[in-house]
Write an enzyme that holds these catalytic residues in place. Structure first.
Site, mmCIF file in Angstrom:
data_model
loop_
_atom_site.group_PDB
_atom_site.id
_atom_site.type_symbol
_atom_site.label_atom_id
_atom_site.label_comp_id
_atom_site.label_asym_id
_atom_site.label_seq_id
_atom_site.Cartn_x
_atom_site.Cartn_y
_atom_site.Cartn_z
ATOM 1 N N HIS A 10 45.521 35.561 42.237
ATOM 2 C CA HIS A 10 46.105 35.903 43.466
ATOM 3 C C HIS A 10 46.074 34.792 44.790
ATOM 4 C CE1 HIS A 10 42.199 35.572 45.519
ATOM 5 N NE2 HIS A 10 41.559 36.113 44.556
ATOM 6 N N GLU A 83 37.911 41.472 39.925
ATOM 7 C CA GLU A 83 36.932 40.330 39.769
ATOM 8 C C GLU A 83 35.652 40.551 39.374
ATOM 9 O OE1 GLU A 83 36.539 37.481 38.893
ATOM 10 O OE2 GLU A 83 36.960 36.184 40.801
#
Length: 232
Positions: A10, A83
């Protein structure tokens, strides 16, 4: 017939910019992060991507949205691509963690089986994320026509890359930190048939679960403004 997989991190978040550890905290992209996502979309424009799947955390989903709109594609999200859960470390700066848990971050970086207090290890992350790729291999009929793009996080991408390559756990540390909106690239091919070495292999329902994965590159992509190192 081969299949290409691109796993992109990202764009920058305010936590990235200030060195705070995110994990499952749902942080948002900074202005720089949006610029990075737009730059990544330009780099990916000619790669003929056929599908985009992102982590459901906002920083990844927003990066995927920017890229998907530029490529005129839809995208879906999957929580298994999140994550690493950093447990008690989430929301803290690296300095704060080092003060309270001296030496622990070094152990975490070097031992993929070790988890932060109340968190998960990189091996845990790899095991929860891998089924996303296996399911796409079986179900995404257009993969032979162009790459699949996964939009996720530095730690998750590193763990998943190592798992796809079937590395030993002690080898997980060979990959450096993945910069914002840079990617890992792999290629899947059917297992080589020694009994029919001249055949042109194609993926079928019978062999797709035994795909062989090959490493094409790490930290790929042009240098873009404000990139950071490892996801925190």
């Amino acid at each position: 017939m081969s299949r290409r997989l691109i796993l992109i991190r990202h764009g920058q978040t305010t936590y990235n910019a200030t060195g705070r550890m995110q994990g499952h905290i749902d942080t948002e992209l900074s202005d720089v992060g949006y610029e990075q996502a737009q730059a990544a979309a330009r780099l990916l424009h000619d790669k003929e991507i056929t599908k985009i799947v992102a982590s459901d955390l906002v920083r990844a989903a927003e990066t995927a949205r920017v890229v998907a709109e530029a490529l005129d594609l839809d995208f879906t999200t999957d929580s298994r691509l999140r994550e690493t859960d950093l447990g008690d470390w989430q929301g803290r700066s690296s300095q704060e963690v080092d003060e309270e848990f001296p030496g622990a971050r070094a152990i975490w970086r070097h031992d993929p089986t070790w988890a932060p207090p109340k968190g998960e290890s990189r091996v845990d992350v790899a095991r929860r994320a891998r089924p996303v790729i296996d399911e796409l291999m079986r179900e995404h009929d257009e993969w032979d026509e162009g790459p699949v793009l996964i939009v996720a996080h530095g730690g998750a991408i590193s763990a998943l890359t190592c798992h796809l390559l079937n590395l030993e756990t002690q080898q997980y540390g060979i990959l450096s930190g993945l910069k914002n909106t840079h990617w890992s690239q792999l290629t899947a091919r059917p297992q080589f048939d020694t009994n029919n070495p001249t055949a042109t292999p194609h993926f079928t329902a019978d062999n797709v679960d035994d795909a062989a994965w090959y490493f094409d590159g790490w930290n790929m992509g042009a240098k873009v403004v404000g990139g950071t190192g490892a996801d925190v």
